[in-house]
Scaffold this motif. Structure first.
Motif, PDB file in Angstrom:
ATOM      1  N   ALA A 225     -54.747 -77.066 -39.019  1.00 21.62           N
ATOM      2  CA  ALA A 225     -55.336 -76.685 -37.728  1.00 21.62           C
ATOM      3  C   ALA A 225     -55.446 -77.893 -36.806  1.00 21.62           C
ATOM      4  O   ALA A 225     -55.191 -77.790 -35.590  1.00 21.62           O
ATOM      5  N   TYR A 226     -55.812 -79.044 -37.371  1.00 22.93           N
ATOM      6  CA  TYR A 226     -55.890 -80.262 -36.556  1.00 22.93           C
ATOM      7  C   TYR A 226     -54.501 -80.666 -36.048  1.00 22.93           C
ATOM      8  O   TYR A 226     -54.346 -81.102 -34.896  1.00 22.93           O
ATOM      9  N   ASP A 227     -53.493 -80.487 -36.897  1.00 29.84           N
ATOM     10  CA  ASP A 227     -52.120 -80.782 -36.476  1.00 29.84           C
ATOM     11  C   ASP A 227     -51.688 -79.888 -35.319  1.00 29.84           C
ATOM     12  O   ASP A 227     -51.074 -80.357 -34.350  1.00 29.84           O
ATOM     13  N   ARG A 228     -52.007 -78.592 -35.382  1.00 28.06           N
ATOM     14  CA  ARG A 228     -51.652 -77.670 -34.289  1.00 28.06           C
ATOM     15  C   ARG A 228     -52.443 -77.987 -33.018  1.00 28.06           C
ATOM     16  O   ARG A 228     -51.945 -77.815 -31.897  1.00 28.06           O
ATOM     17  N   TYR A 229     -53.682 -78.456 -33.188  1.00 32.65           N
ATOM     18  CA  TYR A 229     -54.491 -78.854 -32.027  1.00 32.65           C
ATOM     19  C   TYR A 229     -53.829 -80.024 -31.293  1.00 32.65           C
ATOM     20  O   TYR A 229     -53.705 -80.010 -30.048  1.00 32.65           O
TER      21      TYR A 229
END
Length: 414
Positions: A225-229
């Motif tokens: 999720a942090y990567d997609r953010y």
């Protein structure tokens, strides 16, 4: 003088002997009533006796009868409730009544010994229904292992897929392979009756690895999720922010954090005393099932389970949700419809997996007490360990254009 002393000792012992005899008579009637109640429960409650005409194996019927008897002894107000409560009140050490009756469960409670083996009951039902479940479990396991292995192979063979997002996806697929492998083969053996028992050490080991892999998956989903953010909210700086070094550190931290968080919980569980019954109403060694069988104080383990659940499951879920709130707000600010669809397509697959995994995991573990419906836990565990590992490869394949194109090219080469 000696005769008076002997008479005095006999007078002191007489009430104890009388109480022991009364206890033996009461215990005999309690056990008889419990056995009759349990056999009726196994036969369906109508007093029907189970004979050789049943389609179920004799060993399975015997296990069901034993389980029903021991369950009846645990019902508050039931015929065996007094018998179950009596050893719980024994002091640690020798006790005259326990020696007279020579009950192993009383001796285990008094001496602090524990059982060395558990019997997994699996799923109730007829032999035919369990065979159907075996087929479903075996098919799901094959699909899960094949699908997740295919994702790892596709990323390995296609250089344009070797990005941080697919690096995390490979780690997730690797976790799913071992997560379902730690459950399904043993569950099939339990349902077939070929391997219904599990040693205490193997039980603790299975519990440790399943919970550790589950915790690792929670951390990996947060890292994804942090990567997609970063990819959607900071597209111009994404390459510099999410470098290969940072992605490797996040993946390594997810693995180490998952196993370290569960190590304390597994250690506390291994120190519990299990005096019997040795029957686990599950197809795996789950934390709730183990706590339900312990005759020692389970409060420290329940507290540790709750705290670990908050730190691992809830914290990971909150971080994931916060990341997606920023992602959705950024997507809604994109002017072109094509740009919004492309951004949503890269996140929808991961969001689907996050919803399925965190929803079921929070239901299982984020609760202040372990005393809940074991049958319902069994159903949710089936979803987590059998269904979810099958869904993940299909979700990422069907909702991700890059993976579909890579799969299509690999099939065309063959």
């Amino acid at each position: 003088m000696q005769e008076k002393l002997k008479i005095s000792q006999d007078q002191q012992l007489a009430p104890l002997v009388q109480r022991a005899a009364d206890g033996l008579r009461a215990l005999d009637s309690i056990i008889d009533a419990s056995r009759e109640f349990a056999l009726k429960r196994v036969a369906g409650g109508g007093g029907k006796k189970i004979g050789s005409t049943s389609s179920e194996p004799a060993a399975w019927l015997e296990r069901k009868q034993r389980w029903a008897i021991e369950q009846s002894l645990k019902q508050p107000g039931g015929p065996g409730f007094i018998w179950r409560m009596m050893p719980a009140e024994l002091p640690r050490g020798s006790f005259a009544l326990a020696e007279l009756m020579d009950f192993s469960i009383w001796e285990a409670m008094a001496n602090g010994t524990s059982v060395e083996e558990f019997l997994l009951l699996g799923f109730p039902g007829t032999w035919q229904s369990r065979l159907s479940l075996v087929v479903v479990f075996a098919l799901s396991y094959s699909l899960a292992v094949t699908g997740n292995t295919a994702i790892i192979a596709l990323v390995w063979m296609n250089s344009h897929l070797q990005t941080p997002m697919y690096f995390f996806l490979c780690n997730l697929s690797f976790v799913e392979i071992w997560y379902t492998t730690g459950v399904v083969p043993k569950a099939i053996g339990v349902m077939l009756g070929t391997s219904p028992t599990i040693s205490f050490s193997a039980c603790i080991l299975q519990l440790f690895f399943l919970l550790s892999l589950g915790s690792t998956e929670c951390f990996l989903l947060s890292a994804m999720a942090y990567d997609r953010y970063l990819a959607i909210c900071c597209p111009l700086r994404y390459s510099s922010l999410m470098s290969s070094v940072l992605s490797a550190r996040l993946a390594l931290s997810s693995w180490l954090g998952g196993f370290l968080a569960i190590s304390v919980l597994a250690l506390l569980t291994s120190r519990l005393i299990f005096c019997g019954p040795h029957l686990i109403n599950h197809f795996l060694c789950d934390i709730d099932s183990c706590l339900a069988l312990s005759c020692s104080d389970t409060w420290p383990v329940e507290l540790a389970t709750f705290l670990v659940s908050i730190l691992v499951v809830v914290a990971s879920c909150v971080l994931t949700l916060v990341s997606y709130l920023y992602i959705i707000s950024s997507i809604l600010r994109i002017q072109s419809a094509h740009g919004r669809r492309k951004a949503f397509s890269t996140c929808s697959a991961h969001l689907s997996v996050v919803t399925i995994w965190f929803g079921s995991t929070m239901f299982l573990y984020v609760k202040p007490s372990a005393h809940s419906s074991l049958d319902l836990n069994k159903l949710i565990n089936t979803f987590n360990t059998v269904v979810t590992p099958v869904l993940n490869p299909f979700i990422y394949t069907l909702r991700n254009q890059e993976v579909k194109q890579a799969l299509w090219r690999a099939l065309q080469k063959k």
